[in-house]
Scaffold this motif. Structure first.
Motif, mmCIF file in Angstrom:
data_model
loop_
_atom_site.group_PDB
_atom_site.id
_atom_site.type_symbol
_atom_site.label_atom_id
_atom_site.label_comp_id
_atom_site.label_asym_id
_atom_site.label_seq_id
_atom_site.Cartn_x
_atom_site.Cartn_y
_atom_site.Cartn_z
ATOM 1 N N GLU A 1 25.233 35.294 39.457
ATOM 2 C CA GLU A 1 26.584 35.873 39.455
ATOM 3 C C GLU A 1 26.939 36.342 40.865
ATOM 4 O O GLU A 1 26.246 37.156 41.460
ATOM 5 C CB GLU A 1 26.644 37.062 38.475
ATOM 6 C CG GLU A 1 27.996 37.737 38.407
ATOM 7 C CD GLU A 1 29.098 36.753 37.987
ATOM 8 O OE1 GLU A 1 28.943 36.121 36.933
ATOM 9 O OE2 GLU A 1 30.073 36.611 38.720
ATOM 10 N N THR A 2 27.969 35.777 41.446
ATOM 11 C CA THR A 2 28.288 36.064 42.837
ATOM 12 C C THR A 2 29.284 37.194 42.979
ATOM 13 O O THR A 2 29.538 37.643 44.076
ATOM 14 C CB THR A 2 28.890 34.820 43.508
ATOM 15 O OG1 THR A 2 30.148 34.525 42.898
ATOM 16 C CG2 THR A 2 27.955 33.631 43.375
ATOM 17 N N GLY A 3 29.916 37.640 41.890
ATOM 18 C CA GLY A 3 30.962 38.630 42.002
ATOM 19 C C GLY A 3 32.326 38.012 41.809
ATOM 20 O O GLY A 3 33.308 38.721 41.652
ATOM 21 N N VAL A 4 32.408 36.689 41.866
ATOM 22 C CA VAL A 4 33.650 35.984 41.590
ATOM 23 C C VAL A 4 33.396 35.093 40.367
ATOM 24 O O VAL A 4 32.516 34.245 40.392
ATOM 25 C CB VAL A 4 34.085 35.118 42.789
ATOM 26 C CG1 VAL A 4 35.350 34.332 42.441
ATOM 27 C CG2 VAL A 4 34.328 35.988 44.013
ATOM 28 N N THR A 5 34.142 35.337 39.327
ATOM 29 C CA THR A 5 33.933 34.640 38.060
ATOM 30 C C THR A 5 35.075 33.694 37.777
ATOM 31 O O THR A 5 36.245 34.097 37.827
ATOM 32 C CB THR A 5 33.828 35.658 36.899
ATOM 33 O OG1 THR A 5 32.785 36.585 37.184
ATOM 34 C CG2 THR A 5 33.508 34.938 35.586
ATOM 35 N N LYS A 22 41.224 30.363 35.535
ATOM 36 C CA LYS A 22 41.229 31.805 35.810
ATOM 37 C C LYS A 22 40.127 32.161 36.791
ATOM 38 O O LYS A 22 39.026 31.608 36.744
ATOM 39 C CB LYS A 22 41.027 32.584 34.511
ATOM 40 C CG LYS A 22 41.013 34.092 34.689
ATOM 41 C CD LYS A 22 40.766 34.795 33.365
ATOM 42 C CE LYS A 22 40.658 36.305 33.538
ATOM 43 N NZ LYS A 22 40.378 37.000 32.261
ATOM 44 N N CYS A 23 40.444 33.095 37.665
ATOM 45 C CA CYS A 23 39.472 33.613 38.623
ATOM 46 C C CYS A 23 39.576 35.125 38.636
ATOM 47 O O CYS A 23 40.687 35.678 38.633
ATOM 48 C CB CYS A 23 39.753 33.043 40.010
ATOM 49 S SG CYS A 23 38.671 33.681 41.298
ATOM 50 N N GLU A 24 38.432 35.776 38.677
ATOM 51 C CA GLU A 24 38.401 37.237 38.647
ATOM 52 C C GLU A 24 37.339 37.743 39.613
ATOM 53 O O GLU A 24 36.229 37.217 39.651
ATOM 54 C CB GLU A 24 38.083 37.688 37.221
ATOM 55 C CG GLU A 24 38.134 39.166 36.979
ATOM 56 C CD GLU A 24 37.952 39.508 35.506
ATOM 57 O OE1 GLU A 24 37.913 38.589 34.671
ATOM 58 O OE2 GLU A 24 37.830 40.706 35.201
ATOM 59 N N GLN A 25 37.687 38.746 40.407
ATOM 60 C CA GLN A 25 36.695 39.351 41.292
ATOM 61 C C GLN A 25 36.824 40.866 41.247
ATOM 62 O O GLN A 25 37.927 41.393 41.170
ATOM 63 C CB GLN A 25 36.849 38.823 42.733
ATOM 64 C CG GLN A 25 38.176 39.090 43.415
ATOM 65 C CD GLN A 25 38.234 40.362 44.221
ATOM 66 O OE1 GLN A 25 37.248 41.073 44.390
ATOM 67 N NE2 GLN A 25 39.424 40.699 44.722
ATOM 68 N N HIS A 26 35.679 41.524 41.299
ATOM 69 C CA HIS A 26 35.645 42.984 41.312
ATOM 70 C C HIS A 26 34.838 43.448 42.506
ATOM 71 O O HIS A 26 34.007 44.363 42.408
ATOM 72 C CB HIS A 26 35.075 43.501 39.989
ATOM 73 C CG HIS A 26 35.941 43.167 38.808
ATOM 74 N ND1 HIS A 26 37.154 43.778 38.582
ATOM 75 C CD2 HIS A 26 35.791 42.251 37.827
ATOM 76 C CE1 HIS A 26 37.697 43.276 37.490
ATOM 77 N NE2 HIS A 26 36.906 42.340 37.009
#
Lengths: 114, 115
Positions: A1-5, A22-26
């Motif tokens: 898991e790189t932090g960008v899903t 869809k792209c999600e980053q936290h």
């Protein structure tokens, strides 16, 4: 898991379908990107968003429509695609749109248009 | 017109030896260069970078060399390990017409390190 899903990981769609990636980053990054990787070609930049605002559209056909509702989420809406649009679509994020910090990429969505 | 070129699509090296991956660029306005590593079914991961004002940057087993006059950079991995087997992308940072900084990527070189 790189932090960008990125979701979905794989997508098969017909030329008349409408779908969304869809792209999600936290990571707290404020810049997000869509890249396209076709077979035997370099990664091609499609769109750049900085603080939710689109700052770059790299002459992408209108059948690809990006959306960035906030700094953590990025979508790529697809409609009436062509078979040549089949590729790996990668989302990335960075801090302050500065490449030398290193972009963080997602694992990509493998898209097949039939 | 490809601004970043990786002319070797593949490279095979014996474990313990040096791997040298090459990259050429055409735009003299690029000010930063990066190497990314990509395993199958994963996105590229940042490996090492170098500013255009330097000619060498080292990080553990990885060293990047920049020759601005030749518009050439290379990534050296020594000693090479089987886990280094991946596709390596060279990228250059430049400013687009829209004023954004963006990365321009090469096509990649597939490195295979044999045990």
């Amino acid at each position: 898991e790189t932090g960008v899903t990125q979701t979905p990981r794989h997508l098969v769609m017909g030329m008349t379908n409408k779908k969304s990636l869809k792209c999600e980053q936290h990571l707290g990054h404020n810049a997000m990107y869509w890249y396209k990787q076709s077979a035997k070609k370099p990664l091609e930049l499609m769109f750049v968003y900085n603080f939710k605002e689109q700052t770059e559209n790299n002459s992408v056909p209108s059948r690809f429509s990006p959306e960035c509702p906030n700094s953590s989420h990025l979508f790529l809406h697809l409609h009436t695609l062509q078979p040549e649009d089949s590729a790996l679509y990668l989302c990335a994020s960075s801090q302050d749109n500065r490449p030398f910090y290193g972009y963080t990429f997602g694992s990509g969505t493998r898209l097949t248009v039939v | 017109d490809q601004q970043v070129k990786q002319n070797s699509p593949s490279l095979s090296v014996q474990e313990g030896r040096i791997s040298i991956l090459n990259c050429d660029y055409t735009n003299s306005m690029f000010d930063y260069f990066l190497w990314y590593k990509k395993y199958p079914a994963e996105g590229p991961t940042f490996l090492i970078s170098i500013s255009s004002i330097k000619d060498k940057n080292e990080d553990g087993r990885f060293t990047v060399f920049l020759n601005k006059s030749a518009k050439h950079l290379s990534l050296h991995i020594v000693p090479s390990q089987p886990g280094d087997s991946a596709v390596y992308f060279c990228a250059a940072s430049g400013v687009t017409q829209g004023g954004s900084e963006k990365l321009v990527f090469g096509k990649g070189t597939k490195l295979t390190v044999n045990p």
